[in-house]
Structures are given as C-alpha cells and as structure tokens.
Motif scaffolding. Structure first.
Motif, PDB file in Angstrom:
ATOM      1  N   ARG A 226      -2.450   1.981  -8.357  1.00 22.30           N
ATOM      2  CA  ARG A 226      -3.279   2.302  -7.200  1.00 22.30           C
ATOM      3  C   ARG A 226      -4.357   1.258  -6.920  1.00 22.30           C
ATOM      4  NH1 ARG A 226      -2.770   6.790  -4.753  1.00 22.30           N
ATOM      5  NH2 ARG A 226      -1.873   7.812  -6.575  1.00 22.30           N
TER       6      ARG A 226
ATOM      7  N   VAL B 231       0.835  -1.215   0.000  1.00 18.45           N
ATOM      8  CA  VAL B 231       0.000   0.000   0.000  1.00 18.45           C
ATOM      9  C   VAL B 231       0.864   1.257   0.000  1.00 18.45           C
ATOM     10  CG1 VAL B 231      -1.797   1.282   1.206  1.00 18.45           C
ATOM     11  CG2 VAL B 231      -1.932  -1.206   1.046  1.00 18.45           C
ATOM     12  N   PRO B 232       1.807   1.419   0.963  1.00 17.13           N
ATOM     13  CA  PRO B 232       2.685   2.595   0.868  1.00 17.13           C
ATOM     14  C   PRO B 232       3.600   2.537  -0.361  1.00 17.13           C
ATOM     15  CG  PRO B 232       3.384   1.152   2.660  1.00 17.13           C
ATOM     16  CD  PRO B 232       2.047   0.677   2.218  1.00 17.13           C
TER      17      PRO B 232
ATOM     18  N   VAL C 273       2.717   1.598  -3.308  1.00 22.03           N
ATOM     19  CA  VAL C 273       1.929   2.185  -4.397  1.00 22.03           C
ATOM     20  C   VAL C 273       1.991   3.701  -4.337  1.00 22.03           C
ATOM     21  CG1 VAL C 273      -0.419   2.501  -5.257  1.00 22.03           C
ATOM     22  CG2 VAL C 273       0.389   0.206  -4.691  1.00 22.03           C
ATOM     23  N   GLU C 274       1.898   4.259  -3.126  1.00 20.39           N
ATOM     24  CA  GLU C 274       1.915   5.715  -2.974  1.00 20.39           C
ATOM     25  C   GLU C 274       3.294   6.292  -3.305  1.00 20.39           C
ATOM     26  OE1 GLU C 274      -0.768   7.442  -2.471  1.00 20.39           O
ATOM     27  OE2 GLU C 274      -1.995   5.627  -2.262  1.00 20.39           O
TER      28      GLU C 274
ATOM     29  N   GLU D 115      -4.178  -1.577  -4.129  1.00 18.48           N
ATOM     30  CA  GLU D 115      -4.326  -1.371  -2.689  1.00 18.48           C
ATOM     31  C   GLU D 115      -5.416  -2.249  -2.081  1.00 18.48           C
ATOM     32  OE1 GLU D 115      -4.917   2.820  -2.335  1.00 18.48           O
ATOM     33  OE2 GLU D 115      -2.770   3.283  -2.461  1.00 18.48           O
TER      34      GLU D 115
ATOM     35  N   CYS E   9      -4.516  -6.029  -1.944  1.00 17.15           N
ATOM     36  CA  CYS E   9      -3.420  -6.264  -1.000  1.00 17.15           C
ATOM     37  C   CYS E   9      -3.900  -6.160   0.446  1.00 17.15           C
ATOM     38  CB  CYS E   9      -2.288  -5.261  -1.247  1.00 17.15           C
ATOM     39  SG  CYS E   9      -1.321  -5.604  -2.729  1.00 17.15           S
ATOM     40  N   ILE E  10      -4.760  -5.196   0.734  1.00 25.05           N
ATOM     41  CA  ILE E  10      -5.293  -5.065   2.089  1.00 25.05           C
ATOM     42  C   ILE E  10      -6.120  -6.298   2.446  1.00 25.05           C
ATOM     43  CG2 ILE E  10      -6.914  -3.780   3.531  1.00 25.05           C
ATOM     44  CD1 ILE E  10      -6.009  -1.238   2.092  1.00 25.05           C
TER      45      ILE E  10
END
Length: 484
Positions: free
Chosen positions: A251, A167-168, A170-171, A254, A257-258
C-alpha cells in the motif's frame, strides 16, 4: 527537376551520375550470365532505389539534397526539430534509464510480497521488455505521422498512465495486474526510446553526432546509478513490510507512484508546449523492406548479440539484490543490496567514458571482444566461487557491459546503406531478449542455485566474443551496400 535544383553541388551531381551509370552497367553484365550473387542482388536493388529516387525527383516529391552527399560532408544537420531542444533530449535519456532500472528493484520485492519463485518474479522483466518487441515498429510509424516531439508527448502520457495503474494494482493485490501496468509503462518508454536516439544524433552537425550520443547515454547511465538506492528507499520498505498480507505490504507504493505519474504528465505537457519547435514531415515508406539476413550475416549475428546482451544485462541486474542477500556471497539486507546494485549500473557509466576514449585509438570490434571476454570470465568466476569474490566479480560485470550495446549496434548496421533504418528496426526488436533471458535464468536458479544460474549470462557473453573476433578478422560482413 534536376539534382542541382535541389541544392546539390556540381561535384555531388557528378558522383551521383557516375555511380548511377556504373550500377546500371553492373546489373547488365551480371544478369547476362544469370548469376544470382550478392553483387547482382545488391546492384539490382540499388538500381531500383535509384529509379525510385529519380521518379520522385521528376515529380518534385523528393529532395536528394537531404540524403548522403550533403550528410556525408559533415555540414549542419537539416533535422526538423530546433536545436534548442537538445538539453531536453538529454532529459529523455535520464527518465528512460530511471524508470527502467526501477524494475530491477521491484523484482525481489514482488517475489517477497506474492511468494513467487525466481522464474515467476522475472515475469516482471518479461512484461516490461515484451513491449519493445510489440511496440517498436508501431511506435516508428506513429513518429512518421506525429513527429518526434508529439510522439514524445504520447510516450510520457502512456508512461504516466502505466505508473498510475500501480494504485489500483495495489488495491487488487494481484501480480498479473502489476504486469499489465508494467507493460503499459514500457510501451510509453519504447515510444520515447524510438524518438530519443534520432533526436540526440540529429540536433546538431552530423560530424559531432557520436559525441552527442555519448553525452546523452551518460545521462542514461547516471539515472541507472542513482535509481536503485532511491528505489530501494521508497519502494523496498513498501513492498516488504510485515503487515500480514500482500495488499497491505504494497500500500505504501501508492504515494510514490502518484508523484512519479504526475511528474510524467508534467513532462508530457512541457513537450506539448514545445511542439512548435518541430516541422513535421510525412516520410515515404514505399521503399522500406526488411533486409535479408542471409545476405547480411553481420546484421543477423548482431541482432542475436543484441538479444543475448540485453537479456544477460537485465538478468544480472534483476537478481543482483537477491544474489548479494545470500549468505554465500555478502549476506546483505535487501535495502543494502539495492545500494550495491547502483555500483553495477554505475560501472556502466564509468566504462562508457573509458570505452569512448579507447575506441578512438583501438578498433571497436577489438574493444568489444575484450569486454566480452572479461564479462565471460567474471560471470564464470562468480558462478563457481562464494563470498566477496563471487559478489564483486558479479558487480564488476557492469563496467565491461558499458560499451556493448552501442558497439554491437554500430558494427551490425555497417555497410547497410539505404537499408540502415530497417536494420536498426530489426536490432531494436532484438531488445526483447530482456524479456526471455531473465526468465530462463530464473528457471535455472529455481532448479539449481543462483550461483549456477550465472551460467546463462556466460553463454550469452560467449556469443558476443565470437561477434567481436569475427568482425576483427574480417570474417563477418554485410553483403548489401558492399561491392565485392
């Protein structure tokens, strides 16, 4: 404290005493001439081991009843984990296979998102399989302290953290951050892998351990079969969306993955609740040492073959989507090619059952040699042809890959006696071939073409052919644990 008091039968005690007397006499005779032979070395090391066991028995710290004589009888296992955990062990094989095969789907997606060449994209496999080399031995020591179930809890928690780091990543939209996340994920997978094989073999009678392992590996193959199409559906569109930059194109990763990370944490919590089904026993490690590859050439050559086998299998799986996407093969879209990748891994599942039946009647070394010859021919044909022939011969390699890893493993540890755990650790370290061979394949693909890059797996499979032939004709044996 005598052997009988530890629970061994009179026959087992007699065998032990005769073996002990014979080994001590061997050492005296061979040392008289000061001939440093394999026989002498083995006798000396074995006598030291027997003295170690005898000393521990006198101190009341070791029960010889838990070793060879009882296990060899084919009686019930004395494994410290309750047998009710066996179905959950099969789930471990499924999860490990599913997470591992998703990396094959990510490789071409990272290449598109970050504009990487083939070698750079293969760094995803490098980061993943490097964990096997760096984490395997520490994971084994953790299992000694925590036990199998608590070690599995730590493994799933680590996998969840690694997946959540996507997640981070991706950012931040930097490839190296994804590599760190993959390494952490693989570290957890390694912890689970170190635990799941002994769990599958130990949860039940010793005589039926091969059948349990075969069934457990079938769940692994099932996961690698359904993983690519699912990964292609959820991940492919996320990574290759035409939105102008890599951050936006990644994006959509996310959400999946979560969800997958939460699933890992739920499994970890389930094993934490089940931790009381295991009696943790701290194991002694004073006698452990790495076996000599000079005295055990089959082990050494087997470690090399594990290295090249895993590397070849991962390299082919990683480039399969790009390979089938080329106009020189089938010209499929990458989403369609992801479905074909499941045929490659599905062939391994089918071949595993066929191979287990074949090896009941044919020597495993002969089956290994035959399968290695077939993979060599198929890879060579794929390299020097085009169109459907090139595509389908590459896919068919999975069918003959199926029996290689367990067969190479079992042949390599043959006659290793009490050094089998150390030998197994060495073979697990050789899985790092999955980090190195794919990068070499990618470099050759960048320098020439993806077709000619298949030459790397061809060379790998030739080494396995040599192992199968040498084991068949008896020209490659382990000296330790073998009276010559």
């Amino acid at each position: 404290m005598s052997i009988t008091e530890h629970g061994c039968s009179g026959a087992a005690k007699t065998v032990y005493e005769i073996t002990r007397t014979y080994l001590f006499s061997c050492c005296i005779v061979t040392d008289f001439g000061r001939k440093e032979t394999v026989r002498t070395n083995w006798c000396r090391q074995r006598c030291q081991y027997l003295r170690h066991v005898e000393t521990k028995q006198n101190q009341g710290e070791v029960a010889l009843a838990q070793s060879g004589p009882i296990a060899a009888s084919g009686g019930d296992s004395t494994f410290p984990v309750a047998r009710s955990m066996l179905p959950y062990t099969f789930m471990l094989f499924f999860v490990v296979g599913f997470v591992t095969v998703l990396v094959d789907v990510l490789v071409p997606k990272f290449r598109a998102a970050f504009d990487l060449d083939h070698a750079e994209a293969m760094l995803a496999q490098f980061a993943f399989f490097l964990a096997y080399f760096l984490i395997s031995l520490p994971a084994g020591r953790l299992l000694d302290r925590l036990g199998y179930l608590r070690g599995t809890v730590l493994g799933f928690t680590t996998v969840g953290i690694g997946i959540l780091l996507f997640v981070p990543a991706v950012e931040i939209a930097r490839f190296w951050v994804f590599l760190v996340a993959l390494f952490i994920t693989a570290s957890g997978i390694t912890m689970i892998q170190v635990a799941m094989n002994p769990l599958a073999s130990g949860l039940g009678p010793v005589a039926s351990a091969p059948q349990r392992l075969t069934l457990a590996q079938a769940f692994n193959s099932l996961a690698t079969t359904i993983g690519p199409p699912l990964g292609g559906y959820f991940i492919f569109g996320a990574v290759t969306a035409e939105t102008g930059n890599s951050a936006d194109s990644l994006r959509v990763l996310e959400g999946p993955c979560i969800a997958l990370a939460v699933f890992m944490f739920v499994i970890a919590f389930g094993f934490w609740l089940a931790r009381r089904n295991e009696t943790v026993v701290r194991r002694e490690s004073a006698h452990w040492h790495m076996p000599s590859l000079k005295e055990n050439p089959r082990l050494g050559f087997g470690a090399l073959c594990i290295f090249v086998y895993v590397g070849a299998e991962v390299a082919i799986g990683s480039m399969m989507i790009e390979y089938l996407n080329q106009q020189s093969t089938l010209g499929l879209t990458k989403a369609e090619a992801a479905g074909y990748l499941s045929l490659y891994w599905g062939g391994a599942m089918v071949g595993r059952f066929i191979g287990s039946v074949a090896m009941a009647k044919i020597a495993p070394s002969r089956v290994l040699a035959f399968c290695a010859i077939m993979t060599t021919v198929l890879a060579a044909v794929s390299a020097f042809t085009t169109g459907p022939v090139s595509a389908y011969t590459a896919i068919a390699i999975g069918l003959f890959n199926s029996i290689m890893f367990p067969t190479i493993f079992s042949l390599s540890v043959k006659d290793m006696d009490d050094q089998t755990p150390a030998a197994s650790g060495l073979l697990c370290l050789s899985i790092v071939g999955g980090a190195i061979i794919p990068v070499l394949t990618g470099l050759l693909a960048d320098a020439t073409s993806m077709h000619l890059a298949m030459i790397v797996p061809v060379v790998c499979y030739i080494a396995i052919v040599v192992l199968g032939v040498k084991c068949t004709i008896g020209r490659l044996e382990n000296g330790y644990g073998r009276i010559r």
